[in-house]
Design an enzyme around this catalytic site. Structure first.
Site, PDB file in Angstrom:
ATOM      1  N   ASP A 192       0.870  -1.173   0.000  1.00 22.05           N
ATOM      2  CA  ASP A 192       0.000   0.000   0.000  1.00 22.05           C
ATOM      3  C   ASP A 192       0.907   1.223   0.000  1.00 22.05           C
ATOM      4  O   ASP A 192       1.843   1.322   0.801  1.00 22.05           O
ATOM      5  CB  ASP A 192      -0.876  -0.005   1.266  1.00 22.05           C
ATOM      6  CG  ASP A 192      -2.274   0.488   0.995  1.00 22.05           C
ATOM      7  OD1 ASP A 192      -2.395   1.562   0.380  1.00 22.05           O
ATOM      8  OD2 ASP A 192      -3.233  -0.193   1.405  1.00 22.05           O
ATOM      9  N   ASP A 246      -3.018   4.642  -2.442  1.00 26.67           N
ATOM     10  CA  ASP A 246      -4.090   5.227  -1.630  1.00 26.67           C
ATOM     11  C   ASP A 246      -4.513   6.606  -2.151  1.00 26.67           C
ATOM     12  O   ASP A 246      -3.656   7.478  -2.359  1.00 26.67           O
ATOM     13  CB  ASP A 246      -3.564   5.356  -0.196  1.00 26.67           C
ATOM     14  CG  ASP A 246      -4.643   5.686   0.807  1.00 26.67           C
ATOM     15  OD1 ASP A 246      -5.503   4.833   1.034  1.00 26.67           O
ATOM     16  OD2 ASP A 246      -4.605   6.808   1.360  1.00 26.67           O
ATOM     17  N   GLU A 295      -6.232   3.805  -6.075  1.00 26.70           N
ATOM     18  CA  GLU A 295      -7.530   4.025  -5.427  1.00 26.70           C
ATOM     19  C   GLU A 295      -7.984   5.450  -5.749  1.00 26.70           C
ATOM     20  O   GLU A 295      -7.253   6.400  -5.477  1.00 26.70           O
ATOM     21  CB  GLU A 295      -7.418   3.849  -3.915  1.00 26.70           C
ATOM     22  CG  GLU A 295      -8.789   3.867  -3.253  1.00 26.70           C
ATOM     23  CD  GLU A 295      -8.795   4.434  -1.842  1.00 26.70           C
ATOM     24  OE1 GLU A 295      -9.710   4.110  -1.086  1.00 26.70           O
ATOM     25  OE2 GLU A 295      -7.893   5.226  -1.489  1.00 26.70           O
ATOM     26  N   HIS A 315     -11.076  -3.106   3.101  1.00 18.89           N
ATOM     27  CA  HIS A 315     -11.040  -2.723   4.520  1.00 18.89           C
ATOM     28  C   HIS A 315     -11.881  -1.474   4.815  1.00 18.89           C
ATOM     29  O   HIS A 315     -12.009  -1.084   5.970  1.00 18.89           O
ATOM     30  CB  HIS A 315      -9.584  -2.481   4.921  1.00 18.89           C
ATOM     31  CG  HIS A 315      -8.984  -1.346   4.152  1.00 18.89           C
ATOM     32  ND1 HIS A 315      -8.724  -1.425   2.797  1.00 18.89           N
ATOM     33  CD2 HIS A 315      -8.660  -0.091   4.519  1.00 18.89           C
ATOM     34  CE1 HIS A 315      -8.254  -0.268   2.375  1.00 18.89           C
ATOM     35  NE2 HIS A 315      -8.204   0.560   3.397  1.00 18.89           N
ATOM     36  N   ASP A 316     -12.415  -0.826   3.780  1.00 21.64           N
ATOM     37  CA  ASP A 316     -13.241   0.375   3.973  1.00 21.64           C
ATOM     38  C   ASP A 316     -14.729   0.111   3.785  1.00 21.64           C
ATOM     39  O   ASP A 316     -15.539   1.016   3.948  1.00 21.64           O
ATOM     40  CB  ASP A 316     -12.833   1.469   2.962  1.00 21.64           C
ATOM     41  CG  ASP A 316     -11.454   2.016   3.225  1.00 21.64           C
ATOM     42  OD1 ASP A 316     -11.024   2.013   4.395  1.00 21.64           O
ATOM     43  OD2 ASP A 316     -10.794   2.449   2.250  1.00 21.64           O
TER      44      ASP A 316
HETATM   45  C1  NOJ Z   1      -8.266   5.249   1.733  1.00 20.00           C
HETATM   46  C2  NOJ Z   1      -7.977   4.073   2.602  1.00 20.00           C
HETATM   47  O1  NOJ Z   1      -8.432   2.912   1.987  1.00 20.00           O
HETATM   48  C3  NOJ Z   1      -8.638   4.341   3.935  1.00 20.00           C
HETATM   49  O2  NOJ Z   1      -8.624   3.222   4.769  1.00 20.00           O
HETATM   50  C4  NOJ Z   1      -7.940   5.516   4.549  1.00 20.00           C
HETATM   51  O3  NOJ Z   1      -8.612   5.882   5.757  1.00 20.00           O
HETATM   52  C5  NOJ Z   1      -7.918   6.728   3.627  1.00 20.00           C
HETATM   53  N1  NOJ Z   1      -7.612   6.387   2.268  1.00 20.00           N
HETATM   54  C6  NOJ Z   1      -6.887   7.729   4.088  1.00 20.00           C
HETATM   55  O4  NOJ Z   1      -5.593   7.213   3.885  1.00 20.00           O
END
Ligand code: NOJ
Length: 532
Positions: A51, A159, A218, A290-291
């Site tokens: 990541d 990210d 992302e 994970h989100d």
């Molecule tokens: C996206 C990530 O997937 C998330 O978990 C994170 O809180 C935010 N970006 C900030 O880095």
């Protein structure tokens, strides 16, 4: 294999606040442990992707410690520092340089008392945004990326990488909501220099490397048109993007405003992404990460039809064109968590939202209900290895308690059961390797107006696949266009055991089927498409 951030971090945002880009957080091990992991992954013919969190650092990163130390520090310009809004004393309400809201509630600017200037943080106040306008910042990041590649990693998941280029005029946004703040995202989503930065990164980090590397960006708020540019191989930006459209269809203005999902909206969205990246570019495919809350609880039925609906969702996703991602536990059909109170949550996004909403007068019970459905902590409980204490994840105290259903849903039980979600995922992955139409075939959406059946075809040369998935807990009739063409087609894969299964056989609740047929030349002739 994609690892969420394992770098040293104060863990304000589960490691997405990095204080050292070239180390390993002691709670996970050491660099030597990492090297051992990488070697073992490679020995199994697998690859490992790190990541890469470079929109922001932790406030404990030495770059930020230096930057905040004084206004004339050489690293001052590595972050976004601004004085208070003209005519407002620093620290007064509304004095922030812009009215943007941070992703984790409250203003996106934090006042630093000693220098009386604000720094920008699109996420938590402990995640200051790096200033990509500064070429030294970019070079430092590229050097760090090369260091990981030299160590043997096989690429990066990047990210919020479409937020690194901001509109340097920093305009105010239109105020929406009760907190007097604005959604500023149009000023930092796919900003003016995003393609230039990604192309520079590609040149500086990836060009000329012999290994086949993988990059996935992302990109919240990315459009199909932007994604096509970003993933066009000729432009040298990224291999694929994580887009967000399909995981926002069950939400209103904010993610906590939960709506029922309309299957037709899901098909329209995913169908548009399939079509938009058909000729140029490439899709990534995901329900979970994970989100996101657990897919089987969100889009399926995590009660009576847990296994059936988890395997249906997997089938539909994996048969799309693109690269499928499996988030840990998804392959077991892991579910959302029965959180009892706000004290059970750890995620900063959930905790901040609860505090802010309740302070603004929301009913705590209603806020909690929304958290139970959407909170990121649903996906962050420990992996369920077996039925023992803490699901075999640790002998210590885990960050979040394990889901109480680990006595039934766990890897050990799933491996022993041929009918498990796990074995279905294995069959889907095997199919991708044996049937070229899965990876390479064209995609055509069918039945766009049907609220219960997801249906599409994939075609490659003379092979055509038909995928049917029921999103209903009742049996459903299905009428496939030109259904007669599928008479005698082979049922390649399904999640309900059947002796016979013509395509017009009603689908059982949450049933999925994948058929295969070879288009005979005669059929082509009949359609006037045969070219000698
Ligand atoms: C996206 C990530 O997937 C998330 O978990 C994170 O809180 C935010 N970006 C900030 O880095």
């Amino acid at each position: 294999m994609w690892l969420s951030p394992v770098y040293p971090s104060p863990q304000d945002d589960n490691g997405y606040d990095i204080s050292d880009y070239q180390g390993i957080e002691p709670v996970f091990g050491s660099l030597a442990d990492f090297d051992e992991l990488l070697e073992a992954v490679h020995a199994r013919g697998m690859r490992l992707v790190m990541d890469l969190v470079v929109n922001h650092t932790s406030d404990e990163h030495p770059w930020f410690t230096e930057s905040r130390s004084s206004t004339d520090n050489p690293k001052r310009d590595w972050y976004w520092w601004r004085p208070a809004r003209a005519g407002h004393p620093a620290g007064a309400p509304g004095a922030e340089p812009t009215n943007w809201r941070s992703a984790f509630s409250g203003p996106a600017w934090e006042l630093d008392e000693p220098t009386q200037e604000y720094f920008l943080h699109l996420f938590s106040r402990r995640q200051p945004d790096l200033n990509w306008e500064n070429p030294e910042v970019r070079q430092a990041i590229y050097a760090m990326m090369r260091w990981w590649l030299d160590r043997g990693v096989d690429g990066f998941r990047m990210d919020v990488i479409n937020m690194i280029s901001k509109d340097t005029a920093l305009p105010d946004g239109a105020v929406v909501g009760d907190d007097g703040l604005a959604d500023g995202s149009s000023y930092y989503t796919c900003g003016p220099r995003i393609h230039e930065f990604l192309q520079e990164m590609h040149r500086e980090v990836f060009t000329g490397r012999a290994d086949r590397l993988l990059t996935v960006g992302e990109m919240p708020g990315v459009t199909v048109e932007e994604a096509r540019l970003m993933t066009d191989p000729a432009r040298g930006e990224v291999d694929m993007v994580f887009q967000f459209e399909h995981v926002q269809l069950d939400q209103g203005l904010t993610k906590w405003d939960v709506h029922p999902l309309r299957l037709t909206a899901l098909k329209a969205s995913l169908g548009r992404w399939q079509a938009g990246l058909a000729e140029v570019g490439w899709n990534s495919l995901y329900w979970n990460n994970h989100d996101q809350p657990r897919a089987v609880s969100r889009f399926g039925d995590d009660g009576a039809y847990r296994v059936r609906s988890a395997t249906m969702l997997a089938t539909v996703l994996h048969l799309h064109r693109g690269t499928p991602y499996v988030y840990q536990g998804e392959e077991l059909g892991m579910t959302n968590v029965p959180f009892a109170s706000i004290d059970d949550f750890r995620d900063i996004e959930s905790l901040n939202y609860y505090a802010e909403a309740v302070a603004l007068g929301a009913d705590p019970g209603a806020v909690l209900a929304a958290l139970r459905v959407m909170s990121r902590d649903n996906a962050r409980t420990p992996m369920q290895w077996d039925a023992t204490t803490h699901a075999g994840f640790t002998t210590g105290t885990p960050w979040l308690p394990v889901n109480p259903n680990h006595d039934v849903i766990n890897a050990e039980a799933a491996r022993a059961d041929e009918g498990s979600v796990f074995h279905h995922y294995r069959r889907l992955i095997a199919l991708r390797h044996t049937e070229p139409a899965v990876a390479h075939g064209d995609f055509t959406m069918l039945l766009p107006d049907d609220e219960r059946v997801y249906a599409f075809t994939r075609s490659l040369d003379d092979v055509q696949l038909l995928v049917l998935g029921s999103f209903s807990s009742e049996p459903v009739e299905v009428s496939v266009p030109q259904g007669e063409a599928w008479a005698g087609a082979e049922l390649l894969l399904g999640n309900v055991a059947r002796d016979i299964s013509p395509v017009d056989l009603p689908l059982a609740p949450w049933e999925a089927r994948v058929y295969r047929r070879v288009i005979a030349p005669a059929a082509d002739l009949a359609r006037g498409e045969y070219k000698s």
